[in-house]
Design a protein around this motif. Structure first.
Motif, short mmCIF file in Angstrom:
data_model
loop_
_atom_site.label_atom_id
_atom_site.label_comp_id
_atom_site.label_asym_id
_atom_site.label_seq_id
_atom_site.Cartn_x
_atom_site.Cartn_y
_atom_site.Cartn_z
N ARG A 120 0.84 -1.20 0.00
CA ARG A 120 0.00 0.00 0.00
C ARG A 120 0.87 1.25 0.00
O ARG A 120 0.63 2.19 -0.75
CB ARG A 120 -0.92 0.00 1.22
CG ARG A 120 -1.84 1.20 1.29
CD ARG A 120 -2.68 1.19 2.57
NE ARG A 120 -1.89 1.05 3.78
CZ ARG A 120 -1.24 2.06 4.39
NH1 ARG A 120 -1.29 3.25 3.86
NH2 ARG A 120 -0.57 1.85 5.49
N ARG A 121 1.92 1.23 0.79
CA ARG A 121 2.82 2.39 0.87
C ARG A 121 3.59 2.59 -0.44
O ARG A 121 3.77 3.71 -0.89
CB ARG A 121 3.79 2.22 2.03
CG ARG A 121 3.13 2.37 3.38
CD ARG A 121 4.11 2.06 4.50
NE ARG A 121 3.52 2.17 5.79
CZ ARG A 121 3.71 3.20 6.61
NH1 ARG A 121 4.45 4.21 6.24
NH2 ARG A 121 3.14 3.22 7.79
N VAL A 122 4.03 1.50 -1.04
CA VAL A 122 4.73 1.60 -2.33
C VAL A 122 3.80 2.15 -3.39
O VAL A 122 4.19 3.02 -4.18
CB VAL A 122 5.30 0.22 -2.74
CG1 VAL A 122 5.81 0.25 -4.17
CG2 VAL A 122 6.41 -0.21 -1.80
N GLU A 123 2.57 1.67 -3.43
CA GLU A 123 1.60 2.17 -4.41
C GLU A 123 1.32 3.65 -4.20
O GLU A 123 1.19 4.40 -5.17
CB GLU A 123 0.30 1.37 -4.31
CG GLU A 123 0.41 -0.02 -4.88
CD GLU A 123 -0.87 -0.82 -4.71
OE1 GLU A 123 -1.90 -0.24 -4.29
OE2 GLU A 123 -0.83 -2.03 -4.98
N GLN A 124 1.25 4.11 -2.95
CA GLN A 124 1.04 5.53 -2.67
C GLN A 124 2.20 6.35 -3.22
O GLN A 124 1.99 7.41 -3.81
CB GLN A 124 0.90 5.78 -1.18
CG GLN A 124 -0.39 5.32 -0.59
CD GLN A 124 -0.42 5.48 0.91
OE1 GLN A 124 0.61 5.65 1.56
NE2 GLN A 124 -1.62 5.41 1.48
N LEU A 125 3.41 5.88 -2.99
CA LEU A 125 4.58 6.61 -3.49
C LEU A 125 4.59 6.69 -5.01
O LEU A 125 4.83 7.74 -5.59
CB LEU A 125 5.87 5.95 -3.01
CG LEU A 125 6.25 6.17 -1.56
CD1 LEU A 125 7.49 5.34 -1.21
CD2 LEU A 125 6.52 7.63 -1.29
N VAL A 126 4.31 5.56 -5.66
CA VAL A 126 4.33 5.53 -7.12
C VAL A 126 3.19 6.38 -7.69
O VAL A 126 3.39 7.10 -8.67
CB VAL A 126 4.25 4.07 -7.63
CG1 VAL A 126 4.03 4.01 -9.12
CG2 VAL A 126 5.52 3.32 -7.26
N ASP A 127 2.03 6.32 -7.07
CA ASP A 127 0.90 7.11 -7.56
C ASP A 127 1.14 8.61 -7.39
O ASP A 127 0.70 9.41 -8.23
CB ASP A 127 -0.39 6.73 -6.83
CG ASP A 127 -0.91 5.36 -7.23
OD1 ASP A 127 -0.46 4.84 -8.28
OD2 ASP A 127 -1.74 4.80 -6.48
N ALA A 128 1.82 8.99 -6.34
CA ALA A 128 2.08 10.41 -6.09
C ALA A 128 3.19 10.97 -6.97
O ALA A 128 3.28 12.17 -7.18
CB ALA A 128 2.43 10.63 -4.62
#
Length: 73
Positions: free
Chosen positions: A13-21
């Motif tokens: 979830r944290r990796v996806e947040q970073l990539v999405d941002a």
């Protein structure tokens, strides 16, 4: 020395947040790698010493993304 258990779902979830941002996947990947490399050599006496530097960088960067008030000047 054993590494503490990391929730895979939380990590993803944290990796996806970073990539999405990020505007660029490559750039955020390089930023995480650079922070992990820098933290590995800077902080020899830390409280999260059991985490690998990349995991620690991901957690720190996602926290900074979610809670910008924790970033000090």
């Amino acid at each position: 020395m054993t590494q503490p258990a990391v929730e895979t779902a939380d990590l993803m979830r944290r990796v996806e947040q970073l990539v999405d941002a990020a505007a660029n996947r490559y750039r955020i990947t390089v930023q995480v790698a650079n922070r992990a490399k820098r933290r590995r050599y800077e902080d020899l006496s830390d409280d999260d010493g059991n985490f690998k530097p990349v995991l620690r960088a991901i957690f720190e960067m996602s926290d900074e993304l979610n809670e910008p008030e924790i970033i000090g000047d």
